[in-house]
Design a protein around this motif. Structure first.
Motif, PDB file in Angstrom:
ATOM      1  N   VAL A 107     -37.621   3.078  -0.240  1.00  0.00           N
ATOM      2  CA  VAL A 107     -38.991   3.437   0.126  1.00  0.00           C
ATOM      3  C   VAL A 107     -39.901   2.231  -0.070  1.00  0.00           C
ATOM      4  CG1 VAL A 107     -40.995   4.846  -0.545  1.00  0.00           C
ATOM      5  CG2 VAL A 107     -38.750   5.924  -0.272  1.00  0.00           C
ATOM      6  N   GLN A 108     -39.736   1.513  -1.164  1.00  0.00           N
ATOM      7  CA  GLN A 108     -40.563   0.334  -1.429  1.00  0.00           C
ATOM      8  C   GLN A 108     -40.346  -0.723  -0.345  1.00  0.00           C
ATOM      9  OE1 GLN A 108     -42.811  -0.078  -4.317  1.00  0.00           O
ATOM     10  NE2 GLN A 108     -43.546  -1.425  -2.693  1.00  0.00           N
ATOM     11  N   MET A 109     -39.097  -0.925   0.071  1.00  0.00           N
ATOM     12  CA  MET A 109     -38.813  -1.930   1.120  1.00  0.00           C
ATOM     13  C   MET A 109     -39.537  -1.593   2.416  1.00  0.00           C
ATOM     14  SD  MET A 109     -34.830  -2.939   0.905  1.00  0.00           S
ATOM     15  CE  MET A 109     -34.428  -4.472   0.140  1.00  0.00           C
ATOM     16  N   ILE A 110     -39.484  -0.324   2.820  1.00  0.00           N
ATOM     17  CA  ILE A 110     -40.153   0.081   4.062  1.00  0.00           C
ATOM     18  C   ILE A 110     -41.668  -0.024   3.893  1.00  0.00           C
ATOM     19  CG2 ILE A 110     -40.571   1.985   5.678  1.00  0.00           C
ATOM     20  CD1 ILE A 110     -37.738   0.961   5.989  1.00  0.00           C
ATOM     21  N   ALA A 111     -42.185   0.414   2.758  1.00  0.00           N
ATOM     22  CA  ALA A 111     -43.633   0.374   2.515  1.00  0.00           C
ATOM     23  C   ALA A 111     -44.155  -1.064   2.519  1.00  0.00           C
ATOM     24  CB  ALA A 111     -43.965   1.056   1.197  1.00  0.00           C
ATOM     25  N   ASP A 112     -43.328  -2.015   2.112  1.00  0.00           N
ATOM     26  CA  ASP A 112     -43.731  -3.424   2.078  1.00  0.00           C
ATOM     27  C   ASP A 112     -43.697  -4.096   3.452  1.00  0.00           C
ATOM     28  OD1 ASP A 112     -44.181  -3.319  -0.649  1.00  0.00           O
ATOM     29  OD2 ASP A 112     -42.266  -4.268  -1.182  1.00  0.00           O
ATOM     30  N   MET A 113     -43.081  -3.451   4.428  1.00  0.00           N
ATOM     31  CA  MET A 113     -42.998  -4.018   5.780  1.00  0.00           C
ATOM     32  C   MET A 113     -44.363  -3.940   6.463  1.00  0.00           C
ATOM     33  SD  MET A 113     -39.563  -2.388   7.381  1.00  0.00           S
ATOM     34  CE  MET A 113     -37.955  -2.807   6.755  1.00  0.00           C
ATOM     35  N   PRO A 114     -44.596  -4.818   7.430  1.00  0.00           N
ATOM     36  CA  PRO A 114     -45.808  -4.663   8.246  1.00  0.00           C
ATOM     37  C   PRO A 114     -45.770  -3.297   8.938  1.00  0.00           C
ATOM     38  CG  PRO A 114     -44.755  -6.782   8.676  1.00  0.00           C
ATOM     39  CD  PRO A 114     -43.808  -5.991   7.814  1.00  0.00           C
ATOM     40  N   GLU A 115     -46.917  -2.675   9.047  1.00  0.00           N
ATOM     41  CA  GLU A 115     -46.989  -1.335   9.632  1.00  0.00           C
ATOM     42  C   GLU A 115     -46.345  -1.273  11.017  1.00  0.00           C
ATOM     43  OE1 GLU A 115     -50.343   2.096  10.545  1.00  0.00           O
ATOM     44  OE2 GLU A 115     -50.906   0.281   9.464  1.00  0.00           O
ATOM     45  N   SER A 116     -46.463  -2.332  11.783  1.00  0.00           N
ATOM     46  CA  SER A 116     -45.907  -2.354  13.139  1.00  0.00           C
ATOM     47  C   SER A 116     -44.378  -2.349  13.157  1.00  0.00           C
ATOM     48  CB  SER A 116     -46.427  -3.572  13.899  1.00  0.00           C
ATOM     49  OG  SER A 116     -46.048  -4.764  13.236  1.00  0.00           O
ATOM     50  N   ASP A 117     -43.733  -2.711  12.051  1.00  0.00           N
ATOM     51  CA  ASP A 117     -42.266  -2.758  11.986  1.00  0.00           C
ATOM     52  C   ASP A 117     -41.639  -1.497  11.400  1.00  0.00           C
ATOM     53  OD1 ASP A 117     -42.413  -5.308  13.021  1.00  0.00           O
ATOM     54  OD2 ASP A 117     -42.114  -6.305  11.077  1.00  0.00           O
ATOM     55  N   ARG A 118     -42.407  -0.727  10.646  1.00  0.00           N
ATOM     56  CA  ARG A 118     -41.853   0.422   9.913  1.00  0.00           C
ATOM     57  C   ARG A 118     -41.154   1.432  10.810  1.00  0.00           C
ATOM     58  NH1 ARG A 118     -47.311   1.277   6.517  1.00  0.00           N
ATOM     59  NH2 ARG A 118     -47.092  -0.560   5.181  1.00  0.00           N
ATOM     60  N   GLY A 119     -41.666   1.651  12.000  1.00  0.00           N
ATOM     61  CA  GLY A 119     -41.092   2.632  12.912  1.00  0.00           C
ATOM     62  C   GLY A 119     -39.718   2.261  13.436  1.00  0.00           C
ATOM     63  N   ASP A 120     -39.280   1.036  13.200  1.00  0.00           N
ATOM     64  CA  ASP A 120     -37.964   0.596  13.668  1.00  0.00           C
ATOM     65  C   ASP A 120     -36.839   1.019  12.735  1.00  0.00           C
ATOM     66  OD1 ASP A 120     -39.253  -0.680  15.769  1.00  0.00           O
ATOM     67  OD2 ASP A 120     -39.244  -2.636  14.777  1.00  0.00           O
ATOM     68  N   TYR A 121     -37.189   1.598  11.572  1.00  0.00           N
ATOM     69  CA  TYR A 121     -36.197   1.889  10.541  1.00  0.00           C
ATOM     70  C   TYR A 121     -36.307   3.321  10.038  1.00  0.00           C
ATOM     71  CZ  TYR A 121     -36.118  -3.160  10.616  1.00  0.00           C
ATOM     72  OH  TYR A 121     -36.021  -4.462  11.038  1.00  0.00           O
ATOM     73  N   VAL A 122     -35.206   3.824   9.512  1.00  0.00           N
ATOM     74  CA  VAL A 122     -35.154   5.119   8.831  1.00  0.00           C
ATOM     75  C   VAL A 122     -34.399   4.911   7.525  1.00  0.00           C
ATOM     76  CG1 VAL A 122     -35.215   6.496  10.952  1.00  0.00           C
ATOM     77  CG2 VAL A 122     -33.008   5.829   9.985  1.00  0.00           C
TER      78      VAL A 122
END
Length: 94
Positions: free
Chosen positions: A51-66
């Motif tokens: 969760v921390q890894m995804i939260a640290d990503m730029p908002e525009s990249d988060r949707g590329d991952y689950v």
């Protein structure tokens, strides 16, 4: 949040809390899953770490991952970010 069945009467063991230490892995959205799905994980660790890894990503990249959590639960971006905002999130404030 645990969705593993118990061994007694097949009921769930959900205690209402988030099990931050459950195993989890980050995958690219739409990676096909399938028989070799485990080999497609980009990162592995605890649910809190993923969760921390995804939260640290730029908002525009988060949707590329689950995040795929132990017990076959797939977390999409909205659920991941809701977890990151919880008061009991171990990474809160980092």
């Amino acid at each position: 949040m645990t969705d593993h069945p118990s061994t007694f009467r097949g009921g769930t063991t959900d205690t209402g809390g988030v099990h931050w230490d459950d195993r989890a892995a980050i995958h690219r959205r739409g990676d096909g899953q399938g028989l070799l799905d485990g080999m497609k994980a980009l990162n592995r660790g605890t649910l809190a770490e993923m969760v921390q890894m995804i939260a640290d990503m730029p908002e525009s990249d988060r949707g590329d991952y689950v995040i795929q959590k132990a017990g076959d639960h797939k977390l999409e971006t909205a659920e991941i970010m809701a977890l990151a905002e919880r008061e009991d999130f171990p990474g809160r404030g980092t």
